[in-house]
Scaffold this motif. Structure first.
Motif, PDB file in Angstrom:
ATOM      1  N   VAL A  90      35.724  36.698  58.357  1.00 58.40           N
ATOM      2  CA  VAL A  90      35.285  35.694  57.389  1.00 58.40           C
ATOM      3  C   VAL A  90      33.997  35.070  57.900  1.00 58.40           C
ATOM      4  O   VAL A  90      33.853  34.807  59.098  1.00 58.40           O
ATOM      5  CB  VAL A  90      36.359  34.608  57.195  1.00 58.40           C
ATOM      6  CG1 VAL A  90      35.857  33.494  56.275  1.00 58.40           C
ATOM      7  CG2 VAL A  90      37.639  35.216  56.630  1.00 58.40           C
ATOM      8  N   ASP A 134      34.083  40.502  55.652  1.00 53.65           N
ATOM      9  CA  ASP A 134      34.932  40.888  54.524  1.00 53.65           C
ATOM     10  C   ASP A 134      34.944  39.836  53.430  1.00 53.65           C
ATOM     11  O   ASP A 134      34.955  40.162  52.237  1.00 53.65           O
ATOM     12  CB  ASP A 134      36.365  41.121  55.007  1.00 53.65           C
ATOM     13  CG  ASP A 134      36.465  42.260  56.006  1.00 53.65           C
ATOM     14  OD1 ASP A 134      35.970  43.360  55.692  1.00 53.65           O
ATOM     15  OD2 ASP A 134      37.011  42.051  57.108  1.00 53.65           O
ATOM     16  N   ILE A 135      34.961  38.566  53.821  1.00 55.77           N
ATOM     17  CA  ILE A 135      35.064  37.452  52.880  1.00 55.77           C
ATOM     18  C   ILE A 135      34.060  36.393  53.310  1.00 55.77           C
ATOM     19  O   ILE A 135      33.864  36.159  54.503  1.00 55.77           O
ATOM     20  CB  ILE A 135      36.493  36.870  52.865  1.00 55.77           C
ATOM     21  CG1 ILE A 135      37.495  37.918  52.365  1.00 55.77           C
ATOM     22  CG2 ILE A 135      36.570  35.611  52.002  1.00 55.77           C
ATOM     23  CD1 ILE A 135      38.943  37.510  52.528  1.00 55.77           C
ATOM     24  N   GLU A 149      33.189  36.918  43.083  1.00 54.04           N
ATOM     25  CA  GLU A 149      33.176  35.555  43.608  1.00 54.04           C
ATOM     26  C   GLU A 149      34.064  34.645  42.773  1.00 54.04           C
ATOM     27  O   GLU A 149      34.342  34.907  41.602  1.00 54.04           O
ATOM     28  CB  GLU A 149      31.751  35.006  43.664  1.00 54.04           C
ATOM     29  CG  GLU A 149      31.072  34.883  42.316  1.00 54.04           C
ATOM     30  CD  GLU A 149      29.660  34.349  42.461  1.00 54.04           C
ATOM     31  OE1 GLU A 149      29.448  33.153  42.174  1.00 54.04           O
ATOM     32  OE2 GLU A 149      28.777  35.139  42.858  1.00 54.04           O
ATOM     33  N   MET A 258      33.993  31.531  47.074  1.00 51.66           N
ATOM     34  CA  MET A 258      34.519  32.572  47.958  1.00 51.66           C
ATOM     35  C   MET A 258      34.124  33.925  47.375  1.00 51.66           C
ATOM     36  O   MET A 258      34.310  34.161  46.181  1.00 51.66           O
ATOM     37  CB  MET A 258      36.038  32.451  48.059  1.00 51.66           C
ATOM     38  CG  MET A 258      36.719  33.563  48.851  1.00 51.66           C
ATOM     39  SD  MET A 258      38.523  33.303  48.961  1.00 51.66           S
ATOM     40  CE  MET A 258      39.000  33.463  47.207  1.00 51.66           C
ATOM     41  N   VAL A 260      34.128  38.355  47.903  1.00 49.62           N
ATOM     42  CA  VAL A 260      34.694  39.533  48.556  1.00 49.62           C
ATOM     43  C   VAL A 260      34.159  40.758  47.827  1.00 49.62           C
ATOM     44  O   VAL A 260      33.896  40.710  46.613  1.00 49.62           O
ATOM     45  CB  VAL A 260      36.237  39.490  48.517  1.00 49.62           C
ATOM     46  CG1 VAL A 260      36.755  39.526  47.074  1.00 49.62           C
ATOM     47  CG2 VAL A 260      36.849  40.634  49.322  1.00 49.62           C
ATOM     48  N   ARG A 265      39.033  43.726  47.412  1.00 45.63           N
ATOM     49  CA  ARG A 265      39.754  42.533  46.947  1.00 45.63           C
ATOM     50  C   ARG A 265      41.244  42.766  46.697  1.00 45.63           C
ATOM     51  O   ARG A 265      42.021  41.817  46.736  1.00 45.63           O
ATOM     52  CB  ARG A 265      39.109  41.987  45.672  1.00 45.63           C
ATOM     53  CG  ARG A 265      39.148  42.936  44.481  1.00 45.63           C
ATOM     54  CD  ARG A 265      38.573  42.277  43.253  1.00 45.63           C
ATOM     55  NE  ARG A 265      38.354  43.231  42.189  1.00 45.63           N
ATOM     56  CZ  ARG A 265      38.242  42.903  40.915  1.00 45.63           C
ATOM     57  NH1 ARG A 265      38.327  41.641  40.571  1.00 45.63           N
ATOM     58  NH2 ARG A 265      38.044  43.824  40.003  1.00 45.63           N
ATOM     59  N   MET A 270      43.726  41.140  52.322  1.00 46.91           N
ATOM     60  CA  MET A 270      42.660  40.339  51.715  1.00 46.91           C
ATOM     61  C   MET A 270      43.220  39.464  50.593  1.00 46.91           C
ATOM     62  O   MET A 270      42.934  38.267  50.504  1.00 46.91           O
ATOM     63  CB  MET A 270      41.552  41.236  51.150  1.00 46.91           C
ATOM     64  CG  MET A 270      40.909  42.152  52.152  1.00 46.91           C
ATOM     65  SD  MET A 270      39.967  41.284  53.431  1.00 46.91           S
ATOM     66  CE  MET A 270      39.459  42.693  54.427  1.00 46.91           C
ATOM     67  N   MET A 274      43.163  35.413  50.610  1.00 45.97           N
ATOM     68  CA  MET A 274      42.406  34.690  49.586  1.00 45.97           C
ATOM     69  C   MET A 274      43.304  33.760  48.791  1.00 45.97           C
ATOM     70  O   MET A 274      42.947  32.609  48.512  1.00 45.97           O
ATOM     71  CB  MET A 274      41.679  35.683  48.667  1.00 45.97           C
ATOM     72  CG  MET A 274      40.525  36.405  49.354  1.00 45.97           C
ATOM     73  SD  MET A 274      39.506  37.399  48.232  1.00 45.97           S
ATOM     74  CE  MET A 274      40.670  38.670  47.756  1.00 45.97           C
TER      75      MET A 274
END
Length: 291
Positions: A90, A134-135, A149, A258, A260, A265, A270, A274
């Motif tokens: 992240v 990744d994020i 997003e 946020m 990804v 996703r 993930m 999230m």
């Protein structure tokens, strides 16, 4: 070829090494070996860095396509996992990552021991397509292709000064544009433009004595009694070292999103992280944006 492409993009061995997560000697050694093996000179060396030769320039488009194809394969292989395990990297900004995202990640990691978590706080926008992370959590919008997003938080800002500063200078007179006062401000970037615009609007007569890319350095300068600063309320309201100054216009509220990559996703780890992060941020909504 991946190393040659990184050197062409960044213009030096050290910058390419940082982008690739390796060392300058390794990049230099592998680039030299590649040129010897192919018998092709790809870069002109000078004291100002490395400049692509005409041959290298002609190859860049093809190397870009090769890299994108390889990254697509890599992302889809990484997304194949059906179990809640594997790694998540992240990226966020300094104070947001330290103060808000790190506790969320620690709580998630405690619940999911088979997921390996890493947090990178950096003003640089990490490329999710290249799996540099990744994020990402950041203010503003994402400009990378194939990034999904979502708005996850709103962060309110206020104007702060130390008691010592206010004792020396008095409360700012907004009718006079805060003449005689000093400011520490952020470098102007699009996501933080509302902060800059707000400060210019309420304090056009104040003098900026320091520009920085970090909220933490702004906070330190304000705590030292040297200047006024616009800071996140969630970070500062409970600090005894600073006082929030009433302003004629409320402080700006920045939206945090946020992001990804679309290929990643639906990966279970993930998706789980999230969803967890969104719930945690919802619980802190009133703290992040107090009315």
């Amino acid at each position: 070829m991946r190393i040659a492409l990184a050197v062409a993009r960044h213009g030096s061995l050290s910058a390419a090494a940082r982008a690739l997560g390796t060392t300058q000697p390794t990049v230099s050694r592998r680039l030299d070996a590649f040129e010897r093996r192919t018998g092709a000179k790809l870069f002109e060396r000078s004291k100002n860095g490395l400049t692509p030769t005409p041959l290298c320039t002609a190859l860049i488009e093809g190397m870009n396509r090769m890299e994108e194809g390889a990254l697509t394969v890599e992302r889809r292989l990484a997304a194949r996992d059906t179990a809640l395990q594997g790694s998540i990297t992240v990226t966020s900004l300094d104070w947001l990552g330290d103060h808000v995202i790190a506790p969320i990640m620690a709580r998630f990691g405690g619940r999911h021991p088979r997921v390996s978590l890493a947090l990178i706080n950096d003003g640089r926008r990490y490329n999710l397509s290249r799996r540099e992370a990744d994020i990402a959590f950041r203010p503003g919008v994402f400009d990378q292709d194939d990034v999904v997003e979502r708005k996850v938080a709103e962060v309110a800002y206020g104007l702060y000064a130390s008691p010592a500063y206010l004792e020396r200078h008095g409360l700012p007179d907004f009718d006079s544009g805060c003449a005689g006062h000093t400011l520490v401000v952020l470098h102007e970037t699009p996501p933080r433009a509302p902060l800059t615009d707000w400060m210019r609007d309420i304090a056009p007569g104040a003098r900026a004595i320091l520009r920085t890319n970090s909220i933490w350095s702004q906070l330190a300068a304000a705590e030292a009694g040297e200047a006024l600063a616009a800071l996140p309320r969630v970070l500062v309201d409970k600090r005894l070292t600073l006082r929030r100054v009433e302003t004629p216009r409320p402080g700006p509220v920045l939206t945090v999103r946020m992001g990804v990559h679309a290929d990643m996703r639906k990966t279970p780890r993930m998706r789980a992280f999230m969803d967890f992060a969104v719930r945690e941020l919802e619980l802190r909504a009133a703290e992040l944006n107090p009315r």
